[in-house]
Motif scaffolding. Structure first.
Motif, PDB file in Angstrom:
ATOM      1  N   LEU A 100       0.832  -1.201   0.000  1.00 52.56           N
ATOM      2  CA  LEU A 100       0.000   0.000   0.000  1.00 52.56           C
ATOM      3  C   LEU A 100       0.870   1.256   0.000  1.00 52.56           C
ATOM      4  O   LEU A 100       0.609   2.207  -0.743  1.00 52.56           O
ATOM      5  CB  LEU A 100      -0.930  -0.019   1.218  1.00 52.56           C
ATOM      6  CG  LEU A 100      -1.930   1.142   1.320  1.00 52.56           C
ATOM      7  CD1 LEU A 100      -2.875   1.131   0.123  1.00 52.56           C
ATOM      8  CD2 LEU A 100      -2.733   1.037   2.622  1.00 52.56           C
ATOM      9  N   ARG A 101       1.928   1.232   0.822  1.00 51.45           N
ATOM     10  CA  ARG A 101       2.831   2.390   0.890  1.00 51.45           C
ATOM     11  C   ARG A 101       3.517   2.621  -0.443  1.00 51.45           C
ATOM     12  O   ARG A 101       3.649   3.762  -0.909  1.00 51.45           O
ATOM     13  CB  ARG A 101       3.880   2.162   1.980  1.00 51.45           C
ATOM     14  CG  ARG A 101       4.876   3.314   2.126  1.00 51.45           C
ATOM     15  CD  ARG A 101       5.736   3.138   3.364  1.00 51.45           C
ATOM     16  NE  ARG A 101       6.708   4.230   3.470  1.00 51.45           N
ATOM     17  CZ  ARG A 101       7.995   4.100   3.283  1.00 51.45           C
ATOM     18  NH1 ARG A 101       8.505   2.905   2.981  1.00 51.45           N
ATOM     19  NH2 ARG A 101       8.799   5.145   3.391  1.00 51.45           N
ATOM     20  N   TYR A 102       3.945   1.548  -1.077  1.00 52.39           N
ATOM     21  CA  TYR A 102       4.626   1.652  -2.370  1.00 52.39           C
ATOM     22  C   TYR A 102       3.713   2.278  -3.422  1.00 52.39           C
ATOM     23  O   TYR A 102       4.105   3.190  -4.147  1.00 52.39           O
ATOM     24  CB  TYR A 102       5.093   0.265  -2.807  1.00 52.39           C
ATOM     25  CG  TYR A 102       5.599   0.205  -4.232  1.00 52.39           C
ATOM     26  CD1 TYR A 102       6.833   0.744  -4.575  1.00 52.39           C
ATOM     27  CD2 TYR A 102       4.840  -0.395  -5.227  1.00 52.39           C
ATOM     28  CE1 TYR A 102       7.304   0.685  -5.874  1.00 52.39           C
ATOM     29  CE2 TYR A 102       5.302  -0.458  -6.535  1.00 52.39           C
ATOM     30  CZ  TYR A 102       6.524   0.081  -6.852  1.00 52.39           C
ATOM     31  OH  TYR A 102       6.984   0.028  -8.142  1.00 52.39           O
ATOM     32  N   HIS A 103       2.480   1.796  -3.496  1.00 50.45           N
ATOM     33  CA  HIS A 103       1.564   2.294  -4.527  1.00 50.45           C
ATOM     34  C   HIS A 103       1.080   3.706  -4.220  1.00 50.45           C
ATOM     35  O   HIS A 103       0.860   4.492  -5.150  1.00 50.45           O
ATOM     36  CB  HIS A 103       0.396   1.321  -4.706  1.00 50.45           C
ATOM     37  CG  HIS A 103       0.779   0.113  -5.520  1.00 50.45           C
ATOM     38  ND1 HIS A 103       0.799   0.115  -6.899  1.00 50.45           N
ATOM     39  CD2 HIS A 103       1.189  -1.122  -5.134  1.00 50.45           C
ATOM     40  CE1 HIS A 103       1.195  -1.063  -7.329  1.00 50.45           C
ATOM     41  NE2 HIS A 103       1.441  -1.836  -6.281  1.00 50.45           N
ATOM     42  N   ARG A 104       0.933   4.021  -2.944  1.00 44.69           N
ATOM     43  CA  ARG A 104       0.587   5.409  -2.598  1.00 44.69           C
ATOM     44  C   ARG A 104       1.718   6.344  -2.995  1.00 44.69           C
ATOM     45  O   ARG A 104       1.481   7.433  -3.518  1.00 44.69           O
ATOM     46  CB  ARG A 104       0.295   5.521  -1.106  1.00 44.69           C
ATOM     47  CG  ARG A 104      -1.087   5.016  -0.717  1.00 44.69           C
ATOM     48  CD  ARG A 104      -1.293   5.150   0.777  1.00 44.69           C
ATOM     49  NE  ARG A 104      -2.641   4.765   1.170  1.00 44.69           N
ATOM     50  CZ  ARG A 104      -3.055   4.672   2.426  1.00 44.69           C
ATOM     51  NH1 ARG A 104      -2.193   4.910   3.430  1.00 44.69           N
ATOM     52  NH2 ARG A 104      -4.293   4.329   2.702  1.00 44.69           N
TER      53      ARG A 104
ATOM     54  N   ASP B  55       1.951   6.842  -7.010  1.00 42.55           N
ATOM     55  CA  ASP B  55       0.909   7.576  -7.729  1.00 42.55           C
ATOM     56  C   ASP B  55       0.446   8.855  -7.044  1.00 42.55           C
ATOM     57  O   ASP B  55      -0.425   9.551  -7.569  1.00 42.55           O
ATOM     58  CB  ASP B  55      -0.296   6.654  -7.962  1.00 42.55           C
ATOM     59  CG  ASP B  55       0.077   5.458  -8.831  1.00 42.55           C
ATOM     60  OD1 ASP B  55       0.645   5.691  -9.917  1.00 42.55           O
ATOM     61  OD2 ASP B  55      -0.180   4.317  -8.427  1.00 42.55           O
ATOM     62  N   ALA B  56       1.029   9.165  -5.907  1.00 46.90           N
ATOM     63  CA  ALA B  56       0.666  10.407  -5.222  1.00 46.90           C
ATOM     64  C   ALA B  56       1.449  11.581  -5.824  1.00 46.90           C
ATOM     65  O   ALA B  56       2.624  11.436  -6.170  1.00 46.90           O
ATOM     66  CB  ALA B  56       0.964  10.289  -3.731  1.00 46.90           C
ATOM     67  N   PRO B  57       0.836  12.758  -5.981  1.00 49.49           N
ATOM     68  CA  PRO B  57       1.559  13.924  -6.504  1.00 49.49           C
ATOM     69  C   PRO B  57       2.756  14.278  -5.623  1.00 49.49           C
ATOM     70  O   PRO B  57       2.690  14.191  -4.398  1.00 49.49           O
ATOM     71  CB  PRO B  57       0.503  15.038  -6.470  1.00 49.49           C
ATOM     72  CG  PRO B  57      -0.808  14.318  -6.495  1.00 49.49           C
ATOM     73  CD  PRO B  57      -0.592  13.051  -5.721  1.00 49.49           C
TER      74      PRO B  57
ATOM     75  N   THR C 296       1.991  15.902 -10.954  1.00 51.34           N
ATOM     76  CA  THR C 296       3.069  14.977 -11.326  1.00 51.34           C
ATOM     77  C   THR C 296       3.381  14.020 -10.181  1.00 51.34           C
ATOM     78  O   THR C 296       3.641  14.435  -9.057  1.00 51.34           O
ATOM     79  CB  THR C 296       4.345  15.740 -11.703  1.00 51.34           C
ATOM     80  OG1 THR C 296       4.079  16.565 -12.841  1.00 51.34           O
ATOM     81  CG2 THR C 296       5.481  14.782 -12.043  1.00 51.34           C
ATOM     82  N   SER C 297       3.358  12.725 -10.484  1.00 52.18           N
ATOM     83  CA  SER C 297       3.677  11.692  -9.494  1.00 52.18           C
ATOM     84  C   SER C 297       5.021  11.061  -9.853  1.00 52.18           C
ATOM     85  O   SER C 297       5.513  11.225 -10.977  1.00 52.18           O
ATOM     86  CB  SER C 297       2.600  10.610  -9.500  1.00 52.18           C
ATOM     87  OG  SER C 297       2.618   9.902 -10.739  1.00 52.18           O
ATOM     88  N   PRO C 298       5.641  10.330  -8.918  1.00 51.28           N
ATOM     89  CA  PRO C 298       6.877   9.620  -9.263  1.00 51.28           C
ATOM     90  C   PRO C 298       6.723   8.708 -10.474  1.00 51.28           C
ATOM     91  O   PRO C 298       7.598   8.666 -11.341  1.00 51.28           O
ATOM     92  CB  PRO C 298       7.189   8.830  -7.998  1.00 51.28           C
ATOM     93  CG  PRO C 298       6.621   9.666  -6.892  1.00 51.28           C
ATOM     94  CD  PRO C 298       5.341  10.230  -7.466  1.00 51.28           C
ATOM     95  N   ARG C 299       5.595   7.995 -10.553  1.00 52.60           N
ATOM     96  CA  ARG C 299       5.394   7.090 -11.686  1.00 52.60           C
ATOM     97  C   ARG C 299       5.311   7.854 -13.009  1.00 52.60           C
ATOM     98  O   ARG C 299       5.972   7.502 -13.993  1.00 52.60           O
ATOM     99  CB  ARG C 299       4.116   6.266 -11.493  1.00 52.60           C
ATOM    100  CG  ARG C 299       3.951   5.171 -12.571  1.00 52.60           C
ATOM    101  CD  ARG C 299       2.567   4.543 -12.524  1.00 52.60           C
ATOM    102  NE  ARG C 299       2.262   3.985 -11.227  1.00 52.60           N
ATOM    103  CZ  ARG C 299       2.633   2.765 -10.824  1.00 52.60           C
ATOM    104  NH1 ARG C 299       3.356   1.998 -11.625  1.00 52.60           N
ATOM    105  NH2 ARG C 299       2.287   2.320  -9.628  1.00 52.60           N
TER     106      ARG C 299
END
Length: 350
Positions: free
Chosen positions: A23-27, A30-32, A94-97
């Motif tokens: 959950l932490r990884y995906h947050r 995709d989080a700005p 802009t997110s890391p992904r």
């Protein structure tokens, strides 16, 4: 039973930890990113790796977050070792992904520069100097050195860059834009010359370019370009002087103050088509595609003269005889006088 219970607890704990980590990884992915303001960008230079990019983000006041997660995400997005150089747009969304995917795919910021039909080389240079972030390489070199840098030593620069909109990216120079514009003009001129009508009084494609530049400066009305080409080509065929004001103005250079006098028309220069027969020695501006086509596909007819209507439309009156032309000139002068009188009195011109 105690062993089974302990194993169950361990499994549940592991699942909880893995779930939390997932959950932490995906947050994170995709989080700005925090700290981005609208209009910002990130410049990735040659040799920059992921950690250098993160350092640059941090230097810009943007919080990149956990670097280990960036490494995992770079592998997950296949961006590891594939970051491309260039300028990348940053937005509050802009997110890391999205940033890693943009850098992997080379989705750099593409800026636009437009060369306007009818610009001279002086106009083009002045416009390039005003472009923010564009590296300046030609400011200190003359036209001869510029053309040599483009691999065209001895060729005049005037008229050799196609009016068009060109994309460029951060890190490119004015010379890069001019190289593309030169190549585009070369292609268009080759195509126009290969498709020319038979029996034109033009020796080569350079003469077609020179004529196209005169047509470009004479009118901005699209459907008049072939008509004006017809006038000039008939004059060339008959040995008449072109007598076109734009060539005189070009030959005057900085001495032109916005108004042509009789003395200017009589002062001989290589570009004065009132005093010299034939085409001037070089183009006088950058002709667009339509002017190039008109130069080799003139409209049929018998007109040898033209003069502006003078009503603000930009259109011209074409005449086959000097008498008809003189009448059109008188009409033009009267119309201009009426407009000046109306401007002074505030009345509408008749």
């Amino acid at each position: 039973m105690k062993i089974r219970y302990s194993l169950l607890v361990a499994v549940l704990l592991s699942a909880t930890v893995l779930g939390w980590a997932w959950l932490r990884y995906h947050r994170f992915a995709d989080a700005p990113l925090a700290g981005i303001h609208e209009g910002e960008s990130l410049v990735v230079a040659r040799g920059d790796n992921l950690f250098k990019v993160l350092d640059k983000l941090q230097a810009q006041g943007i919080a990149p977050g956990d670097r280990l997660l960036w490494q995992l995400l770079a592998k997950d997005t296949d961006a590891a070792g594939k970051i491309q150089t260039g300028e990348y747009a940053l937005t509050p969304q802009t997110s890391p992904r999205s940033l890693l995917l943009a850098m992997r795919n080379g989705k750099v910021v593409r800026r636009m520069f437009t060369i306007v039909e009818g610009w001279t080389m002086r106009d083009l240079r002045a416009a390039l100097r005003k472009v923010p972030l564009l590296e300046q390489k030609i400011a200190e070199v003359d036209d001869a050195a510029l053309m040599e840098a483009l691999g065209q030593k001895g060729q005049p620069a005037e008229g050799r860059f196609l009016p068009e909109t060109y994309a460029w990216t951060r890190g490119e120079s004015d010379l890069d834009i001019l190289w593309r514009a030169y190549a585009a003009m070369d292609r268009e001129l080759d195509a126009a010359w290969a498709d020319r009508e038979d029996n034109l009084p033009l020796k080569n494609r350079t003469e077609a370019l020179i004529l196209a530049s005169i047509i470009e400066k004479e009118t901005g009305v699209a459907d008049e370009r072939p008509q004006i080409a017809g006038v000039f080509l008939r004059r060339l065929r008959m040995g008449m002087r072109l007598q076109t004001d734009p060539t005189v103005i070009y030959g005057m250079g900085s001495r032109y103050a916005g108004n042509l006098r009789r003395a200017d028309l009589e002062a001989d220069t290589p570009f004065n088509t009132y005093t010299r027969a034939g085409l001037p020695p070089t183009p006088i501006a950058m002709p667009g595609k339509a002017a190039l086509r008109a130069a080799v596909h003139p409209a049929p007819g018998d007109a040898l003269y033209f003069v502006a209507v003078g009503d603000g439309s930009g259109r011209h009156v074409f005449s086959a005889t000097l008498g008809g032309h003189n009448t059109a000139v008188r009409d033009y002068v009267q119309r201009q006088r009426a407009q000046r009188d109306a401007a002074r009195t505030g009345a509408a011109p008749q």
